[in-house]
Enzyme design. Structure first.
Site, PDB file in Angstrom:
ATOM      1  CG  ASP A  30      -2.076   0.976   1.104  1.00  0.00           C
ATOM      2  OD1 ASP A  30      -3.230   0.533   1.025  1.00  0.00           O
ATOM      3  OD2 ASP A  30      -1.812   2.206   1.089  1.00  0.00           O
ATOM      4  CG  ASN A  92     -12.269  -0.797   3.938  1.00  0.00           C
ATOM      5  OD1 ASN A  92     -12.691  -1.156   5.032  1.00  0.00           O
ATOM      6  ND2 ASN A  92     -11.092  -0.212   3.790  1.00  0.00           N
ATOM      7  N   GLY A  98     -15.745   2.971   3.738  1.00  0.00           N
ATOM      8  CA  GLY A  98     -14.625   3.800   3.312  1.00  0.00           C
ATOM      9  C   GLY A  98     -13.878   3.275   2.105  1.00  0.00           C
ATOM     10  CD  GLN A  99     -14.805  -0.857  -2.505  1.00  0.00           C
ATOM     11  OE1 GLN A  99     -15.979  -1.067  -2.198  1.00  0.00           O
ATOM     12  NE2 GLN A  99     -14.175  -1.564  -3.421  1.00  0.00           N
ATOM     13  CG  HIS A 105      -8.459  -3.181  -2.305  1.00  0.00           C
ATOM     14  ND1 HIS A 105      -9.399  -2.529  -3.065  1.00  0.00           N
ATOM     15  CD2 HIS A 105      -8.332  -2.471  -1.160  1.00  0.00           C
ATOM     16  CE1 HIS A 105      -9.807  -1.444  -2.416  1.00  0.00           C
ATOM     17  NE2 HIS A 105      -9.184  -1.391  -1.249  1.00  0.00           N
ATOM     18  CG  LEU A 106      -8.784  -9.830   0.467  1.00  0.00           C
ATOM     19  CD1 LEU A 106      -8.418 -11.282   0.816  1.00  0.00           C
ATOM     20  CD2 LEU A 106     -10.060  -9.425   1.175  1.00  0.00           C
ATOM     21  CG  HIS A 107      -6.699  -3.041   3.147  1.00  0.00           C
ATOM     22  ND1 HIS A 107      -6.033  -1.849   2.964  1.00  0.00           N
ATOM     23  CD2 HIS A 107      -7.926  -2.863   2.592  1.00  0.00           C
ATOM     24  CE1 HIS A 107      -6.829  -0.981   2.342  1.00  0.00           C
ATOM     25  NE2 HIS A 107      -7.983  -1.567   2.104  1.00  0.00           N
TER      26      HIS A 107
HETATM   27  P1  5GP Z   1      -9.778   1.223   0.345  1.00  0.00           P
HETATM   28  O1  5GP Z   1      -9.947   2.507   1.115  1.00  0.00           O
HETATM   29  O2  5GP Z   1     -10.478   1.294  -1.011  1.00  0.00           O
HETATM   30  O3  5GP Z   1     -10.123  -0.009   1.109  1.00  0.00           O
HETATM   31  O4  5GP Z   1      -8.223   1.083   0.096  1.00  0.00           O
HETATM   32  C1  5GP Z   1      -7.551   1.656  -0.979  1.00  0.00           C
HETATM   33  C2  5GP Z   1      -6.078   1.605  -0.637  1.00  0.00           C
HETATM   34  O5  5GP Z   1      -5.336   1.845  -1.824  1.00  0.00           O
HETATM   35  C3  5GP Z   1      -5.654   2.680   0.372  1.00  0.00           C
HETATM   36  O6  5GP Z   1      -5.107   2.050   1.523  1.00  0.00           O
HETATM   37  C4  5GP Z   1      -4.628   3.507  -0.396  1.00  0.00           C
HETATM   38  O7  5GP Z   1      -3.553   3.924   0.408  1.00  0.00           O
HETATM   39  C5  5GP Z   1      -4.187   2.565  -1.498  1.00  0.00           C
HETATM   40  N1  5GP Z   1      -3.760   3.216  -2.723  1.00  0.00           N
HETATM   41  C6  5GP Z   1      -4.382   4.253  -3.351  1.00  0.00           C
HETATM   42  N2  5GP Z   1      -3.712   4.571  -4.472  1.00  0.00           N
HETATM   43  C7  5GP Z   1      -2.650   3.715  -4.546  1.00  0.00           C
HETATM   44  C8  5GP Z   1      -1.584   3.561  -5.498  1.00  0.00           C
HETATM   45  O8  5GP Z   1      -1.486   4.249  -6.504  1.00  0.00           O
HETATM   46  N3  5GP Z   1      -0.670   2.585  -5.243  1.00  0.00           N
HETATM   47  C9  5GP Z   1      -0.743   1.781  -4.129  1.00  0.00           C
HETATM   48  N4  5GP Z   1       0.203   0.861  -3.976  1.00  0.00           N
HETATM   49  N5  5GP Z   1      -1.738   1.904  -3.228  1.00  0.00           N
HETATM   50  C10 5GP Z   1      -2.679   2.862  -3.441  1.00  0.00           C
END
Ligand code: 5GP
Ligand code: ZN
Length: 119
Positions: A30, A92, A98-99, A105-107
């Site tokens: 991330d 998310n 908060g997506q 994607h899985l964190h």
């Molecule tokens: P969400 O909030 O949708 O669950 O998570 C999206 C994640 O993508 C966030 O943790 C954010 O930091 C990450 N992210 C956003 N843009 C990029 C990018 O360009 N490259 C990478 N590696 N991560 C990203």
């Protein structure tokens, strides 16, 4: 999908720190890590949420979970036998969660104690 950030990472149009790859999944760090290990694991095919993916291709969701566990093992957060020291998987789904990127994607989060309940 050419307007999807994570599809563009799969296509190698946007650089990413890739840590694991299979024929159907990709895992990369991330860009804004929330823990010492913070890796995003995605299907290479575009599906917006886990709910949509499980309806369309449940085997692929299983592949994403398996890849996430492989990343955790690779990062020293678990072994094949035991969940030690442990890690957290987060998906998310939708605005209330908060997506922000609408490609499932899985964190994979680990390397520090995780509080519960989450924020
Ligand atoms: P969400 O909030 O949708 O669950 O998570 C999206 C994640 O993508 C966030 O943790 C954010 O930091 C990450 N992210 C956003 N843009 C990029 C990018 O360009 N490259 C990478 N590696 N991560 C990203
Ligand atoms: Zn996508």
């Amino acid at each position: 999908m050419s307007d999807c950030l994570f599809c563009r990472i799969v296509a190698r149009e946007i650089p990413a720190d890739v840590v694991h790859e299979t024929d159907r999944t990709l895992a990369f760090r991330d860009v804004n890590p929330q823990a010492p290990t913070h890796v995003l694991v995605i299907p290479k095919d575009h599906h917006a949420t886990a709910g949509l993916l499980v309806g369309a291709d449940p085997g692929l969701l299983a592949d994403v979970v398996a890849a996430a566990h492989a990343v955790a093992v690779q990062e020293g957060l678990a072994t094949e036998e035991a969940p030690e020291p442990g890690y957290r998987l987060v998906a998310n789904s939708g605005p209330a969660a908060g997506q922000t990127v609408h490609h499932l994607h899985l964190h994979v989060l680990g390397g520090r104690p995780m509080a519960w309940p989450p924020g």
